[in-house]
Each structure stands twice: as structure tokens, then as C-alpha cells.
Design an enzyme around this catalytic site. Structure first.
Site, PDB file in Angstrom:
ATOM      1  N   LYS A 174      24.294  36.501  34.354  1.00  0.00           N
ATOM      2  CA  LYS A 174      24.981  35.664  35.346  1.00  0.00           C
ATOM      3  C   LYS A 174      24.112  34.530  35.914  1.00  0.00           C
ATOM      4  O   LYS A 174      24.169  34.238  37.106  1.00  0.00           O
ATOM      5  CB  LYS A 174      25.480  36.534  36.512  1.00  0.00           C
ATOM      6  N   ASP A 211      27.232  47.621  40.665  1.00  0.00           N
ATOM      7  CA  ASP A 211      28.449  47.386  41.463  1.00  0.00           C
ATOM      8  C   ASP A 211      29.674  48.142  40.921  1.00  0.00           C
ATOM      9  O   ASP A 211      30.552  48.540  41.684  1.00  0.00           O
ATOM     10  CB  ASP A 211      28.765  45.880  41.596  1.00  0.00           C
TER      11      ASP A 211
END
Ligand code: BGC
Length: 480
Positions: A174, A211
Site C-alpha cells: 500500500k 486488520d
């Protein structure tokens, strides 16, 4: 620029692009099979080194049972923002029968120079933010007292764990590219950064989790049947509960100590061995070329929020240079990498295809160009094709996970009855895109139609924050 192509050729080019992005039922079934085989491969010790879906053990072996309680600090690092949270889980349920957690949090930006700087700078920055938050919350003294404050750290990057409180970063994703962190234990780097200062001595890292895991934990707090955690946001990934005996990468001792463990699939890297080349377009290849992690996270680059706008930009740029879009205009933004984000797709697709005026405004706002009716229609079709492909691919990977779960057999499934699997989900694409969630649900149902399984998606609330606190709470419960 006037059109370089005849009207027929224009149509042909648009149709060709849309055709390449469209996945039919046979292609989708093929992807489900490949994903299923890849999950199994990642769990096998002999194959794990070569597997692109790494199936990482998380050392989370218990899910919340609703009895958890206490006050926890949690950290959440997974994108350009870093969050610090203080979470209070009450001992008793409220009048609606649910336990309402009290969460206070603060968001801190991670500046680009830190994201692309050295790991030590990143962890010092994190420690500084924790200190700031602890002060604001009036926890200053406690943070430096003798009594340990348990800390849960949601760190949303691929990590190899050999315990709950240590996690070796395999690779940044990311857009992160911080030197000196890959191959290092993020728990240790954070502890060292906190030890370098004198004011956070009481903080003790108890759990580091992805997450997806936080999302599954947070959903399981309300729904014990939650077997999958899914993130469809800037990045994409899923985790699920596996039988520990099937996780060959674990030591025998661990395998015999617990029945179940959550596996972080890290499915973002699916296709990095070429297995999805049959659907990767020239636009996807160019997106990949413009990233720090070329050749990796191929599946993530097809489906996740960080990349959808970029795919659309590259398609529009191709159409523009062929004289098919925005005739006689200058559109510098189309030549600027990552200048369009997923909110552009959301806004365009939120309009009916013939709501030309609104689409013209969105295009003017984003690209600073005047669009004609034909431009608007093409842009709408392109956005829709890109987001639909994302939802379909996500549905394929989730359906394959449902088959993986069916291989295990769910304890509470009744023979002959449909097996219902709850999937806790979070992330901006799922939450904000106008049709992604509906398409994901519909496509998953279609893919599982002939099986005796159904996946129910449940929005998970603050998985990264509450989930990390719950992971700590469950770990404390289990060690008692
Ligand atoms: C990371 C995963 C994470 C996902 C969603 C991916 O880039 O590799 O660990 O779960 O993004 O945040």
C-alpha cells in the site's frame, strides 16, 4: 484533439476494453478453484515457501465470547493515517442486550517522508503520537507507572508471527516503503522506540494483529458464527478460522495446544506467480509498474481502493490519446500517476448513466475538463466495469474461502442443512462505493448456489481499533 478513429472504431475500442474487464461465470468458477488450491498450498509446509498466498498463522486462537471487559490502549497502522485508541469494554450489556464499547481515539497523519524514510523514524513518530494521546486523555501518569497497561497493535501488513506479541514484517504494501523494517519484528521496534523515551514505561504490547483479524474479532463479539474477516479498503485481505492441526507451518507443540487458529491469508499477493495472467490487462500491468512493490500484490492491485482509480485513469488516458474522450481538450491530470482515487468511481457510479449533468460536474471537478454526453457515457461504463470486476474477484476469493472452511467442516453445521458462514467486513470500498457491497453479496450467492453454503456479510464496526482491544482481552482471558 479530433477523433483519430471512426465512430465504429471508437465503439470497438470501448467494447474491447469493457470486454477485457468483464468476468463471465466460467472464468469466475476457474478463479474460485485456483484460489482454493492456493489456500491449501499455503498451509502445506513443503509448499509454503513457493506459495503466493502465505496463509500466515496469527496466534489468535480464541474468539470473543462477549464476556471480555477492561480498558485497553490500541494502535492502528495500515495506511497514511495512524490512530491511537482508548477502549473501555464494559462488564455488562446495555439495555439493548449488547455491550457498547466506549472508544476515544485520535488520528495522526504519517507524513510521506516518514512513510518512505527509515524504520526508526517511523516507530519514534508512533511513540510520539502515543505520548500525545496519552497526555490528552489524562493517562500521563499511568503510562509511566508500575502497573502495566495492555496494548494491542493493529499492524496491517503481511507479518510472520511466532507468538501473539511478535510479528516480523515480510513486506510493505500500500505505498509504504520504510527502510530497515522488512525482516524485523515490529513489536520489538515499537518496544525499543517506547523505551528510548522515559514516559511510556507502563505500556506493554500484548498482541499484534492484522486488520482482518481485528475485523473478525470485532464481528465475533456480537456474532459467534463469524468465521471470516474481510477488508476491502485501501488494501484488501481476508482471514478465517482454521483447524490448528491443518496448519503445517506451526510447531507440533502449538498444533496440539489449541484446536483453532485464525489464519491471515494475505490474499493480496494472489496471482503474483502468474496464476491470474489470463485476466490481467495491459492497464493492470501498468498500474503494477508504477508501484514500489512491482510484481507483488497482483490481486490487491486488481481489486483494492488504492488502485481502482488508477486503473480508470489509465483506461481514460488510452481513450484520450486515441481521440476517443475529451476531444480538443488538454487533460494533464490524466497523465499524473495516482491522481484519481476510488471516490471518483463512487461519485460517477452513484449517478444514473443518463444523468449527464451530474457526471459532467464530477468530471470537471476531478479532471478539470468539459465533458460531452458521449464522454460521460464512456466514463460511466469504464468505472462500472472496473468496480464490478473488483466485486466479482472479491466474491471469488471469499467463495473459495467458504470451500476451504467447508473442507474443515464447521462444528455447528447440521448435516443436510445449509452451512451459514458469517463474514465480518470493513473498509472504504465496501462502505462507501454505491454498488460494491450489493455486487459482492450477489456474486457470492451465485458462486455458492450449487453448494450447501451461504456467506452472510456483516459490517464490522471499528475492527482495527476495537478488534485489537478484543484480541488483547481474549488473550488475557485465555492466559488466566
Ligand atoms: C496488507 C494486509 C492488510 C490489507 C488491508 C494489504 O496491503 O498486506 O495485511 O490486511 O492490506 O489493509
Amino acid at each position: 484533439m479530433s477523433s483519430l478513429l471512426s465512430e465504429d472504431e471508437n465503439h470497438a475500442l470501448v467494447n474491447e476494453v469493457i470486454r477485457k474487464l468483464t468476468l463471465g461465470p466460467e472464468t469466475m468458477s476457474k478463479i474460485v478453484k485456483i484460489a482454493h488450491a492456493n489456500y491449501k498450498k499455503g498451509l502445506r509446509k513443503a509448499d509454503n515457501a513457493d506459495a503466493c498466498i502465505k496463509m500466515l498463522p496469527t496466534f489468535v486462537s480464541g474468539l470473543p465470547n462477549g464476556k471480555e471487559a477492561g480498558t485497553f490502549l490500541a494502535l492502528d497502522l495500515g495506511g497514511t493515517n495512524f490512530r491511537v485508541l482508548l477502549i473501555q469494554i464494559p462488564a455488562n450489556a446495555g439495555p439493548n442486550g449488547k455491550k457498547e464499547c466506549n472508544i476515544d481515539s485520535r488520528i495522526y497523519r504519517v507524513p510521506k517522508n516518514i512513510m518512505e524514510g527509515h524504520a526508526r523514524g517511523l516507530f519514534d513518530h508512533i511513540a510520539e503520537c502515543i505520548h500525545n494521546f496519552v497526555n490528552i486523555m489524562g493517562y500521563e501518569e499511568k503510562a509511566n507507572s508500575g502497573e502495566p497497561i495492555p496494548l494491542g497493535f493493529t499492524f496491517s501488513f503481511p507479518c510472520r508471527q511466532d507468538s501473539l506479541d511478535s510479528a516480523v514484517l515480510l513486506r510493505w504494501t500500500k505505498g509504504f516503503n520504510c527502510e530497515g523494517a522488512e525482516g524485523q519484528d515490529v513489536g520489538q521496534m515499537l518496544s525499543e522506540a517506547m523505551a528510548r523515551r522515559q514516559d511510556l514505561q507502563a505500556l506493554k504490547i500484548v498482541a499484534i494483529c492484522n486488520d482482518t483479524v481485528g475485523t473478525q474479532m470485532s464481528c465475533a463479539f456480537d456474532n459467534a458464527n463469524c468465521k471470516i474477516g474481510l477488508i476491502m479498503g485501501t488494501g484488501s485481505n481476508a482471514c478465517y478460522t482454521e483447524k490448528t492441526k491443518n496448519i503445517e507451518m506451526l510447531d507440533e507443540e502449538v498444533r496440539s495446544a489449541t484446536d483453532n487458529m485464525v489464519i491471515n491469508t494475505e490474499w493480496g499477493n494472489f496471482g503474483s506467480d502468474g496464476a491470474l495472467d489470463f485476466l490481467v490487462t495491459e492497464f493492470d500491468k501498468e498500474v503494477d509498474q508504477n508501484t514500489h512493490n512491482k510484481g507483488r500484490q497482483i490481486f490487491e492491485k486488481l481489486i483494492a481502493g488504492m488502485y481502482l482509480g488508477e486503473i480508470v485513469r489509465l483506461i481514460m488516458r488510452r481513450m484520450f490519446t486515441n481521440g476517443l474522450l475529451f476531444h480538443n481538450e488538454r487533460v494533464p491530470k490524466l497523465f499524473d500517476s495516482f491522481s484519481i482515487d476510488t471516490s471518483f468511481l463512487s461519485m460517477v457510479e452513484d449517478c444514473e448513466e443518463d444523468d449527464i449533468v451530474t457526471i459532467q460536474n464530477i468530471i470537471a471537478m476531478t479532471l478539470d475538463v468539459g465533458a460531452l454526453r458521449n464522454d460521460c457515457e464512456i466514463v460511466h461504463q469504464v468505472c462500472k466495469a472496473v468496480s464490478t470486476r473488483s466485486a466479482k474477484l472479491c466474491a471469488c476469493a471469499i467463495s473459495a474461502l467458504a470451500f476451504k472452511i467447508a473442507d474443515i467442516g464447521i462444528e455447528d453445521s447440521v448435516p443436510g442443512e445449509q452451512m451459514k458462514i458469517t463474514c465480518g467486513v470493513d473498509g472504504s470500498v465496501f462502505r462507501k462505493h454505491p454498488s460494491f457491497a450489493t455486487q459482492l453479496k450477489q456474486n457470492t450467492a451465485d458462486l455458492l448456489r450449487d453448494s450447501n453454503m451461504a456467506v452472510q456479510y456483516t459490517l464490522s464496526h471499528d475492527g482495527s481499533g476495537k478488534g485489537a482491544a478484543l484480541t488483547v482481552a481474549v488473550a488475557s482471558r485465555e492466559s488466566m
